[in-house]
Design a protein around this motif. Structure first.
Motif, PDB file in Angstrom:
ATOM      1  N   ASN A 123       0.821  -1.198   0.000  1.00  0.00           N
ATOM      2  CA  ASN A 123       0.000   0.000   0.000  1.00  0.00           C
ATOM      3  C   ASN A 123       0.861   1.256   0.000  1.00  0.00           C
ATOM      4  N   ARG A 124       0.201   2.418   0.106  1.00  0.00           N
ATOM      5  CA  ARG A 124       0.915   3.690  -0.011  1.00  0.00           C
ATOM      6  C   ARG A 124       1.996   3.841   1.053  1.00  0.00           C
ATOM      7  N   THR A 125       1.686   3.538   2.301  1.00  0.00           N
ATOM      8  CA  THR A 125       2.698   3.714   3.350  1.00  0.00           C
ATOM      9  C   THR A 125       3.846   2.729   3.177  1.00  0.00           C
ATOM     10  N   SER A 126       3.540   1.512   2.694  1.00  0.00           N
ATOM     11  CA  SER A 126       4.617   0.553   2.429  1.00  0.00           C
ATOM     12  C   SER A 126       5.539   1.065   1.331  1.00  0.00           C
ATOM     13  N   GLN A 127       4.960   1.693   0.315  1.00  0.00           N
ATOM     14  CA  GLN A 127       5.778   2.249  -0.763  1.00  0.00           C
ATOM     15  C   GLN A 127       6.669   3.369  -0.251  1.00  0.00           C
ATOM     16  N   ILE A 128       6.156   4.169   0.675  1.00  0.00           N
ATOM     17  CA  ILE A 128       6.967   5.247   1.261  1.00  0.00           C
ATOM     18  C   ILE A 128       8.177   4.662   1.978  1.00  0.00           C
ATOM     19  N   VAL A 129       7.954   3.599   2.740  1.00  0.00           N
ATOM     20  CA  VAL A 129       9.053   2.958   3.473  1.00  0.00           C
ATOM     21  C   VAL A 129      10.072   2.388   2.503  1.00  0.00           C
ATOM     22  N   LYS A 130       9.614   1.656   1.502  1.00  0.00           N
ATOM     23  CA  LYS A 130      10.539   1.029   0.555  1.00  0.00           C
ATOM     24  C   LYS A 130      11.321   2.060  -0.256  1.00  0.00           C
ATOM     25  N   THR A 131      10.628   3.135  -0.654  1.00  0.00           N
ATOM     26  CA  THR A 131      11.313   4.184  -1.409  1.00  0.00           C
ATOM     27  C   THR A 131      12.357   4.880  -0.543  1.00  0.00           C
ATOM     28  N   PHE A 132      12.032   5.091   0.718  1.00  0.00           N
ATOM     29  CA  PHE A 132      13.014   5.680   1.635  1.00  0.00           C
ATOM     30  C   PHE A 132      14.248   4.792   1.749  1.00  0.00           C
ATOM     31  N   LYS A 133      14.042   3.474   1.908  1.00  0.00           N
ATOM     32  CA  LYS A 133      15.177   2.554   2.032  1.00  0.00           C
ATOM     33  C   LYS A 133      16.034   2.563   0.777  1.00  0.00           C
ATOM     34  N   LEU A 134      15.381   2.595  -0.384  1.00  0.00           N
ATOM     35  CA  LEU A 134      16.134   2.651  -1.637  1.00  0.00           C
ATOM     36  C   LEU A 134      16.914   3.957  -1.761  1.00  0.00           C
ATOM     37  N   ASN A 135      16.284   5.069  -1.397  1.00  0.00           N
ATOM     38  CA  ASN A 135      16.960   6.367  -1.455  1.00  0.00           C
ATOM     39  C   ASN A 135      18.139   6.420  -0.484  1.00  0.00           C
ATOM     40  N   LEU A 136      17.953   5.838   0.692  1.00  0.00           N
ATOM     41  CA  LEU A 136      19.030   5.789   1.678  1.00  0.00           C
ATOM     42  C   LEU A 136      20.210   4.992   1.137  1.00  0.00           C
ATOM     43  N   GLU A 137      19.923   3.822   0.570  1.00  0.00           N
ATOM     44  CA  GLU A 137      20.976   2.972   0.011  1.00  0.00           C
ATOM     45  C   GLU A 137      21.676   3.680  -1.146  1.00  0.00           C
ATOM     46  N   ARG A 138      20.900   4.291  -2.033  1.00  0.00           N
ATOM     47  CA  ARG A 138      21.471   4.972  -3.198  1.00  0.00           C
ATOM     48  C   ARG A 138      22.374   6.137  -2.773  1.00  0.00           C
ATOM     49  N   HIS A 139      21.931   6.895  -1.774  1.00  0.00           N
ATOM     50  CA  HIS A 139      22.717   8.027  -1.318  1.00  0.00           C
ATOM     51  C   HIS A 139      24.070   7.587  -0.760  1.00  0.00           C
ATOM     52  N   PHE A 140      24.077   6.511   0.014  1.00  0.00           N
ATOM     53  CA  PHE A 140      25.349   6.050   0.583  1.00  0.00           C
ATOM     54  C   PHE A 140      26.270   5.482  -0.484  1.00  0.00           C
TER      55      PHE A 140
ATOM     56  N   SER B 135       8.109  11.139   8.619  1.00  0.00           N
ATOM     57  CA  SER B 135       8.688  10.647   9.872  1.00  0.00           C
ATOM     58  C   SER B 135       7.731   9.734  10.600  1.00  0.00           C
ATOM     59  N   SER B 136       6.457  10.116  10.604  1.00  0.00           N
ATOM     60  CA  SER B 136       5.432   9.313  11.265  1.00  0.00           C
ATOM     61  C   SER B 136       5.262   7.959  10.591  1.00  0.00           C
ATOM     62  N   VAL B 137       5.234   7.950   9.244  1.00  0.00           N
ATOM     63  CA  VAL B 137       5.078   6.695   8.503  1.00  0.00           C
ATOM     64  C   VAL B 137       6.247   5.755   8.778  1.00  0.00           C
ATOM     65  N   ILE B 138       7.461   6.266   8.661  1.00  0.00           N
ATOM     66  CA  ILE B 138       8.651   5.434   8.856  1.00  0.00           C
ATOM     67  C   ILE B 138       8.685   4.878  10.274  1.00  0.00           C
ATOM     68  N   SER B 139       8.425   5.716  11.245  1.00  0.00           N
ATOM     69  CA  SER B 139       8.473   5.292  12.643  1.00  0.00           C
ATOM     70  C   SER B 139       7.403   4.250  12.951  1.00  0.00           C
ATOM     71  N   ASN B 140       6.178   4.492  12.484  1.00  0.00           N
ATOM     72  CA  ASN B 140       5.072   3.579  12.777  1.00  0.00           C
ATOM     73  C   ASN B 140       5.210   2.240  12.055  1.00  0.00           C
ATOM     74  N   LYS B 141       5.716   2.276  10.821  1.00  0.00           N
ATOM     75  CA  LYS B 141       5.815   1.043  10.039  1.00  0.00           C
ATOM     76  C   LYS B 141       7.039   0.211  10.389  1.00  0.00           C
TER      77      LYS B 141
END
Length: 310
Positions: free
Chosen positions: A191-208, A237-243
């Protein structure tokens, strides 16, 4: 209930919290493998709610139970492979256990013993919720041969134990990818919040990856990650923390510490060079940051690491 769950950095820590025996659990290099029937002698068993900070693969040859992840409850049956990554709220329930193997590992193990850019080939490791997959008997037999080899190496004392296990895990991940993750794209699942989490993880990995390769020398802020998804920072922040049970700052800190440890294992790099690669303007700032999150200075970590290799 989900707000009172156990947070576990390692499987050993979780088992201790649950009052389970840990005789079969070694954690020399952020990796464990054991057969659940050796631990769960009294059935049925239902765990307390928990949030693990590690990856896990469950290989169920002959067992029956249930696994809850966030608000989804899955039935676990024979010839099933089950994968979960760090962060989600969990409960496991076992009614029958005859042959079930569990492998757990942290990101540090992936970076140090598998490959520094492991998510490039195994993007499914970034997934948030993956349904249990039932294999054919022939497929499961091949997987079983691999995890039995890994277990024998894990219980042994080979000079190259970590590297051998790392190589076998690569083969295991390739088999799993070939069987049911060949066309997997973590962006389009959930769902939408899951996509936010996954996109954040990908962006974090890509940045490093960009930091370490020298494509950038600027650390991203929380606001930058929110801007990448056109989200308000408080909402993201709320989505990442809650999920995931972890704040964005914690994700960044864990990632920075993991990458720093991998770089410190390269004797050709000075601590100053490592600080620059990770976006720190001052070496002292990097040293203080590392000590805060790794409980040792960069120099002490490097010394301890190479003393174990000799």
């Amino acid at each position: 209930m989900a707000n009172n769950n156990i947070s576990a950095e390692t499987l050993r820590e979780l088992y201790l919290e649950l009052g389970l025996p840990v005789d079969y659990i070694q954690e020399d290099f952020n990796f464990t493998i054991h057969y659940l029937e050796e631990t769960f002698k009294s059935l049925p068993f239902r765990s307390e709610p928990f949030r693990p900070n590690y990856f896990s693969f469950l290989f169920v040859k002959n067992a029956f139970g249930y696994y809850t992840i966030d608000d989804q409850r899955f039935e676990v049956i024979a010839n099933t492979v089950y994968f979960t990554n760090p962060g989600n709220y969990r409960i496991f329930e076992w009614e029958k256990l005859e042959h079930t193997c569990l492998i757990t590992f942290g990101e540090g193990f992936l970076k140090e013993c598998v490959h520094h850019d492991v998510y490039q080939d195994f993007s499914f490791l970034l997934s948030e919720t993956v349904l249990p997959r039932v294999l054919t008997e022939a497929q499961f037999n091949q997987i079983e041969e691999l995890y039995n080899l890994i277990y024998k190496e894990y219980r042994g004392d080979s000079l190259y134990k970590n590297k051998i296990i790392g190589a076998l895990v690569i083969v295991l991940l390739l088999k799993i990818k070939a069987y049911f993750f060949q066309d997997y794209n973590p962006i389009y699942e959930g769902n939408r919040t899951s996509q936010i989490v996954k996109t954040f993880k990908l962006n974090l990995e890509r940045h490093f990856r960009e930091l370490i390769s020298g494509k950038t020398d600027v650390q991203l802020r929380l606001q930058d990650y929110a801007d990448m998804q056109a989200l308000h920072m408080n909402y993201m922040s709320s989505v990442i923390s809650n999920k995931t049970g972890k704040t964005i700052s914690s994700w960044i800190a864990d990632k920075t510490t993991t990458e720093a440890k991998v770089l410190l294992q390269n004797e050709a790099l000075s601590i100053k060079e490592i600080a620059i690669r990770l976006g720190f303007k001052e070496t002292s700032h990097f040293s203080n940051y590392f000590k805060k999150h790794a409980s040792s200075s960069p120099a002490d970590y490097r010394k301890h690491y190479f003393s174990k290799q000799s």
